[in-house]
Design a protein around this motif. Sequence first.
Motif, PDB file in Angstrom:
ATOM      1  N   GLN A 261      72.721  37.487  82.013  1.00  0.00           N
ATOM      2  CA  GLN A 261      71.452  36.949  82.511  1.00  0.00           C
ATOM      3  C   GLN A 261      71.364  36.973  84.032  1.00  0.00           C
TER       4      GLN A 261
ATOM      5  N   LYS B  49      66.007  41.129  79.671  1.00  0.00           N
ATOM      6  CA  LYS B  49      66.897  40.687  80.767  1.00  0.00           C
ATOM      7  C   LYS B  49      66.297  41.085  82.108  1.00  0.00           C
TER       8      LYS B  49
ATOM      9  N   GLY C  12      75.113  44.147  75.621  1.00  0.00           N
ATOM     10  CA  GLY C  12      75.867  43.098  76.299  1.00  0.00           C
ATOM     11  C   GLY C  12      76.938  42.521  75.388  1.00  0.00           C
TER      12      GLY C  12
HETATM   13  C1  LIG Z   1      71.684  38.587  76.054  1.00  0.00           C
HETATM   14  C2  LIG Z   1      72.981  37.925  76.168  1.00  0.00           C
HETATM   15  C3  LIG Z   1      74.137  38.470  75.587  1.00  0.00           C
HETATM   16  C4  LIG Z   1      74.120  39.649  74.672  1.00  0.00           C
HETATM   17  O1  LIG Z   1      73.540  40.798  75.185  1.00  0.00           O
HETATM   18  P1  LIG Z   1      72.923  41.889  74.171  1.00  0.00           P
HETATM   19  O2  LIG Z   1      72.636  43.042  75.057  1.00  0.00           O
HETATM   20  O3  LIG Z   1      71.692  41.289  73.576  1.00  0.00           O
HETATM   21  O4  LIG Z   1      73.960  42.192  73.155  1.00  0.00           O
HETATM   22  C5  LIG Z   1      75.341  37.835  75.818  1.00  0.00           C
HETATM   23  N1  LIG Z   1      75.415  36.709  76.541  1.00  0.00           N
HETATM   24  C6  LIG Z   1      74.321  36.140  77.081  1.00  0.00           C
HETATM   25  C7  LIG Z   1      74.482  34.907  77.894  1.00  0.00           C
HETATM   26  C8  LIG Z   1      73.068  36.726  76.902  1.00  0.00           C
HETATM   27  O5  LIG Z   1      71.994  36.144  77.443  1.00  0.00           O
END
Ligand SMILES: *Cc1c(COP(=O)(O)O)cnc(C)c1O
Length: 369
Positions: free
Chosen positions: A163, A189, A63
């Motif tokens: 999320q 997630k 993410g």
């Molecule tokens: C989890 C998350 C990310 C980052 O995602 P990753 O896959 O862990 O890099 C970014 N923004 C929010 C709001 C998140 O909850």
Amino acid sequence: MEQVKIPVLDLTPEIEALWDELMAAIQKVLKSGQFIMGPNVKAFEQEVAAYLGVKHAIGVNSGTDALVIALRSAGIGPGDEVITTPFTFFATAEAISQVGAIPVFVDIDPKTFNIDPELIEPAITPKTKAILPVHLYGQAADMDPIMGLAAKYNLKVIEDTAQAFGGEYKGRKLGTIGNVGCFSFFPSKNLGAFGDGGLIATNDDEIAEIARMLRVHGARKKYYNEMIGYNSRLDEIQAAILRVKLPHIDEWNEARRQAAKRYNELLKDVPGIVTPYEAPYAKHVYHQYTIRVLNGRRNEVKKHLEEQGISTMIYYPVPVHKLPVYANKNYRLPEAEKAAGEVLSLPIWSQITEEMQKQIKRNFEDALA
Ligand SMILES: *Cc1c(COP(=O)(O)O)cnc(C)c1O
């Protein structure tokens, strides 16, 4: 009453229910010998694009990378200002800084915990190039006023949908309303892989083209690199796993909504807490079920629950503008700061049972007695 240990998230029922399908999918990848940029990534991208109703879906490594690559693909770079929320996971702001841009934090709406659209316009300067709302806990940020400001000031909108896979704003899928949407498949997630994974969604052909290049070292054609990019691909095993899970996401999100409804009912008469507000424009998918514990009692309540075997989490104990790398700007964002001291996320997953939720309610009553 018997007291069982309750984790904050239990992925085992989901995995057990799909065990045979998951194993078959993983085995098929192993036997194919194709682990990077193969048929599963391609098929998953098509399936997500169809699910979201969007032209392009582009798998990436996480993410966080989705945010970095989306920002760069949308033309955001050194010196540009990007307006965002301080009440989010660090990666949101980190991605902005990573591309050389400057995060500008504006306060949140205390009811939804999402960026307050009314505070965005006063924060716009000639350097502002984008707005980056986060759909926190699975609930839509208020997108209409955000898109209105973006049109008025010619700004890009990048949605952090990490999320909120499957969540909606006025019937539209989150991550498809702005210029580009960013998703995470981190295992916890609401649509999670068995490792890192992420995805970019867009209807913009140009953004899609650049994003596809950036994830493979800035090359359209292998070894003919045109830009400084990244090694950021969703791998075949994760894509194969996600393809097994994707057809269940609506049912799982609905089960989370039902669990949230049960919590609302159970907790409504517990004094000193505030249950989540679901905005009329949002279809909340309850990635988190987050309450406020009032009167400065949050940490004490958390500890009491822990002693009873109930795990809870604080998302997030420090708003991003107060973290060391951003604290030099001396922002004062009272709603985000207040929320950080009051929020408590309770156990939630699609198969959490009513019995568990009743036990949690009893423990809340003890804690606040
Ligand atoms: C989890 C998350 C990310 C980052 O995602 P990753 O896959 O862990 O890099 C970014 N923004 C929010 C709001 C998140 O909850």
